[in-house]
Enzyme design. Structure first.
Site, PDB file in Angstrom:
ATOM      1  N   GLY A   8      -6.620  13.383   3.149  1.00  0.00           N
ATOM      2  CA  GLY A   8      -6.424  12.898   4.522  1.00  0.00           C
ATOM      3  C   GLY A   8      -5.790  13.977   5.386  1.00  0.00           C
ATOM      4  O   GLY A   8      -4.973  13.697   6.265  1.00  0.00           O
ATOM      5  N   TYR A 143      -2.025  -4.345   5.689  1.00  0.00           N
ATOM      6  CA  TYR A 143      -1.398  -3.022   5.606  1.00  0.00           C
ATOM      7  C   TYR A 143      -0.141  -3.093   4.727  1.00  0.00           C
ATOM      8  O   TYR A 143       0.048  -2.283   3.810  1.00  0.00           O
ATOM      9  CB  TYR A 143      -1.053  -2.564   7.021  1.00  0.00           C
ATOM     10  CG  TYR A 143      -0.438  -1.196   7.128  1.00  0.00           C
ATOM     11  CD1 TYR A 143      -1.165  -0.054   6.827  1.00  0.00           C
ATOM     12  CD2 TYR A 143       0.880  -1.043   7.574  1.00  0.00           C
ATOM     13  CE1 TYR A 143      -0.609   1.208   6.957  1.00  0.00           C
ATOM     14  CE2 TYR A 143       1.441   0.216   7.710  1.00  0.00           C
ATOM     15  CZ  TYR A 143       0.699   1.338   7.398  1.00  0.00           C
ATOM     16  OH  TYR A 143       1.255   2.580   7.532  1.00  0.00           O
TER      17      TYR A 143
HETATM   18  N1  SER Z   1       2.599   3.497  12.228  1.00  0.00           N
HETATM   19  C1  SER Z   1       2.161   2.493  11.305  1.00  0.00           C
HETATM   20  C2  SER Z   1       1.372   1.435  11.955  1.00  0.00           C
HETATM   21  O1  SER Z   1       1.665   1.078  13.046  1.00  0.00           O
HETATM   22  C3  SER Z   1       3.336   1.875  10.595  1.00  0.00           C
HETATM   23  O2  SER Z   1       3.613   2.577   9.434  1.00  0.00           O
HETATM   24  O3  SER Z   1       0.464   0.939  11.379  1.00  0.00           O
END
Ligand code: SER
Length: 322
Positions: A8, A143
């Site tokens: 990445g 996530y």
């Molecule tokens: N910056 C990330 C997000 O907003 C959080 O780890 O998904």
């Protein structure tokens, strides 16, 4: 000598971390792993080797590790929080399936592995203010589910197989180099771009919504320092709370207005991002990172704002920097 593979490498963190690792380890190979469609360009391409390494393809990871005698892998492939809600299957495939592929290669070929976790690994049941290092982690986003799974899997590979896995829980990361894509904290990057371009900003996050944020130079230093840390001092591994600043949209806009008095912002909440932000902590307690590997941030909101605007003016309005 260190030989490092970054998976990445052309993303928000990777594009800067690869350059920083190349200057930190000038005698090693620092390989920029990318997927077709996200090829490295310019300095990133010219300053070192690059290879196609799709995290969902274990053979590609293994071949790059063999070719460059890699001893450390920075696994930065991720689908950020808001996109992960629209593509949960893909988020799992990359965040968990991809990490499993990396850990298996690392186990077979004896590599250390850094994989970022996030403030997104916490959920509504977590203490919101000064969130402790060890606490409830029951996230309600895909996530977050991938991040908690990643923390557990990485600790398992350390305990069971001795793979040297280490990680930090990144806050929202702010940078003027490569924009993030599809995160909940992205507004704190977009707002600086709007200010520097002289545009009005429509804020997707409501006033009073606090989240931890960090300027990219601190985040890059954290990623390198945790991998350099003396292992005999580490009580934790996956993953450390790190923190430098926590603010809501009102605070960042006030800071920007000190430098850009006619900057204009209007609230236009995005229900998806707002719901995600509401489920995350306001601020993290990073005392374990401070005591186990001497973590210390350098930038606060004021210092970051001055540096961001300076660089974005250079990017967009060279005539303003005279
Ligand atoms: N910056 C990330 C997000 O907003 C959080 O780890 O998904």
């Amino acid at each position: 000598m260190k030989n490092i593979l970054i998976i990445g490498a052309t993303g928000q963190i990777g594009s800067e971390l690869t350059m920083k690792l190349r200057s930190t380890y000038p005698n090693g190979e620092v390989v920029a792993g990318y997927i077709p469609g996200a090829e490295p360009k310019g300095e990133l391409l010219e300053s070192g080797p690059s290879e196609i390494v799709d995290i969902t393809n274990p053979q590609q990871i293994a071949e790059a590790v063999d070719k460059y005698k890699i001893d450390s892998i920075y696994n930065l492939a991720a689908v950020l929080s808001a996109v992960a809600e629209t593509k949960p299957q893909l988020a799992w495939k990359i965040g968990v399936g991809g990490l499993y592929n990396v850990l298996e290669v690392a186990r077979e070929k004896n590599c250390a592995v850094f994989t970022p976790s996030s403030i997104g690994s916490f959920g509504p049941g977590t203490p919101k203010v000064n969130t402790p290092q060890d606490t409830i982690q029951r996230p309600t986003t895909m996530y977050g589910v991938t991040k908690v799974t990643g923390e557990l899997l990485s600790d398992y590979y350390f305990k069971r197989f001795g793979v040297d896995t280490r990680s930090v829980r990144f806050p929202g990361l702010i940078s003027y180099v490569t924009p993030p894509g599809g995160g909940t904290t992205d507004y704190a990057v977009d707002i600086y771009y709007a200010a520097a371009k002289g545009e009005k900003f429509y804020c997707p996050i409501k006033p009073g919504t606090f989240m931890d944020m960090m300027y990219m130079p601190d985040a890059l230093r954290a990623a390198i320092e945790i991998m350099e840390a003396d292992p005999s001092r580490l009580i934790h591994r996956n993953s450390f709370n790190i923190a430098s600043m926590s603010f809501d949209p009102e605070m960042i806009v006030a800071e920007i207005k000190n430098a850009v008095p006619d900057f204009c912002m209007e609230y236009k909440p995005d229900p998806l991002r707002q719901a995600i932000a509401d489920s995350w902590p306001d601020s993290l307690d990073d005392s374990c990172a401070r005591s186990e590997w001497d973590w210390k941030p350098e930038y606060d909101l004021k210092g970051m704002t001055a540096d961001m605007l300076k660089h974005l003016y250079l990017k967009f309005k060279p005539e303003n920097t005279k």
